[in-house]
Write an enzyme that holds these catalytic residues in place. Structure first.
Site: not given
Ligand code: ADP
Ligand code: MG
Length: 377
Positions: A29, A120, A154, A166
């Site tokens: 991590e 996460g 990203e 990721d």
């Molecule tokens: P993680 O990658 O840990 O799930 P992040 O904050 O990096 O969290 O990414 C989450 C963001 O990605 C969400 O807030 C949204 O903006 C976008 N996202 C992820 N999956 C979807 C989905 N299925 N539909 C719409 N937006 C999504």
């Molecule tokens: Mg993420």
């Protein structure tokens, strides 16, 4: 998905479906931006994109998760800027594809995901990689280029300082294996996981403390300060990946910087020890390393939080749990747990009940099944 697609966008010919998985990082991590090692697995939790051409030269996207549809004229994608909205992940990938010199046509995308968002488990990489494949629509791109393109989407478009892990594991994942990534060379090796005797379970704390982003930047800076000081005495050290504990201890540093660097150096070593333990099928050693990693994140890197520490402490008190640790960037999100199959029922019941009692929060629990990387379905 084809039915859902036609319900939103009307009938279409030539619908294709692409999938990209979420991931759980087993160990390593905050080692990625220190050019060290990480050991994630791609999950069966994934994002699927159904896609078909759109004759009007617009790019449409509908997320079932958000129940929203957006569109952009394809001609404007090169000039798009972030909107501070979930669609940035899709627009960002389209933007990077155009800037890579790959022509885009009008398309309609329907997005469905089983990766919990913001937990996460990297729903962000899953949406980026599945969208990229849908926009490429079968055109070839080298897998490493695909991962890097999504990472740029990203970092540069969405504006989140993501390492490469990721997107990399979402592209390169393999069933029954973890992916040992060398974040300097960007090469990887597959590490077969003991198939019998252990299951991987994630517990979502359902909290995400706001500290996360500023603390991330601060940790990146603190690591740079440590490298700068160590390299004055040991010029061969150009990142914390190169440094040893002896070198760190013989460099005068403020104690907070020392602790940050100590986490990274020991965490890198733990990744390699964990790989060795996994290859020997030494489950109790794997569990110990999980816990050592957690303690290091808790006290040296200071990226854990009360809820996560509670989940880890509760888990290791349950008979049949080999080890537990926070996974992901920190300040909330998920824990990852190594659980003996016959203890799974007890583990789930006790962890959920204890957490509900202590924090009043229902914690979703997910089995993590190491699965293949992204591709067309
Ligand atoms: P993680 O990658 O840990 O799930 P992040 O904050 O990096 O969290 O990414 C989450 C963001 O990605 C969400 O807030 C949204 O903006 C976008 N996202 C992820 N999956 C979807 C989905 N299925 N539909 C719409 N937006 C999504
Ligand atoms: Mg993420």
């Amino acid at each position: 998905m084809i039915e859902a697609f036609e319900e939103i966008f009307g009938r279409a010919a030539g619908i294709r479906i692409f999938r990209a998985p979420g991931r759980v990082n087993l160990i390593g991590e905050h080692t990625d931006y220190n050019l060290g090692f990480v050991l994630p697995v791609a999950l069966d939790l994934a994002t699927w994109v159904a896609s078909a051409p759109s004759p009007d030269n617009h790019l449409y996207v509908h997320s079932e998760d958000r129940n929203e549809t957006w569109d952009w004229p394809v001609a404007e994608i090169a000039e798009l800027k972030r909107a501070g909205h979930w669609t940035d992940y899709v627009a960002g990938v389209a933007h990077q594809i155009v800037h890579a010199g790959i022509p885009l046509e009008g398309r309609k995308l329907l997005i469905r995901s089983t990766v919990p968002v913001g937990a996460g488990l990297s729903s962000s990489a899953a949406i980026e990689v599945s969208t990229a494949l849908a926009l490429l629509n079968g055109r070839h791109m080298e897998p490493l280029e695909l991962a890097k393109l999504c990472q740029r989407a990203e970092r540069e478009f969405v504006g989140v300082p993501s390492g490469i892990m990721d997107q990399y594991v979402s592209v390169f994942g393999r069933a029954n294996a973890a992916v040992l990534i060398d974040c300097r060379s960007l090469e990887h090796e597959y590490v077969e996981l003991p198939a019998a005797g252990v299951e991987i379970w994630a517990v979502n704390s359902m909290v995400k403390h706001a500290l996360g982003q500023s603390a991330y930047r601060e940790r990146v800076e603190q690591c740079a300060i440590a490298v700068d000081a160590i390299s004055r005495r040991f010029p061969e050290v150009t990142s914390l990946r190169d440094a040893t504990l002896q070198q760190l201890e013989s460099t005068p540093l403020p104690s907070v910087i020392l602790r940050r660097a100590r986490h990274v150096i020991t965490e890198n070593a733990r990744v390699k020890l964990f790989v060795g333990a996994a290859r020997r099928r030494d489950l109790s050693r794997m569990g110990e390393l999980f816990l050592e990693s957690h303690v290091s994140m808790q006290h040296d890197y200071e990226i854990s939080c009360e809820e996560i520490d509670f989940l880890v402490q509760s888990a290791i008190g349950i008979e049949g749990v080999y080890g537990a640790r926070m996974t992901g960037g920190g300040f909330g999100g998920c824990t990852v747990n190594l659980v003996r199959p016959d203890a799974v029922k007890r583990f789930r019941e006790q962890i959920v009940a204890g957490y509900r009692e202590r924090f009043g929060i229902q914690a979703p629990v997910f089995r993590c099944i190491p699965s293949a990387g992204a591709g067309e379905v």
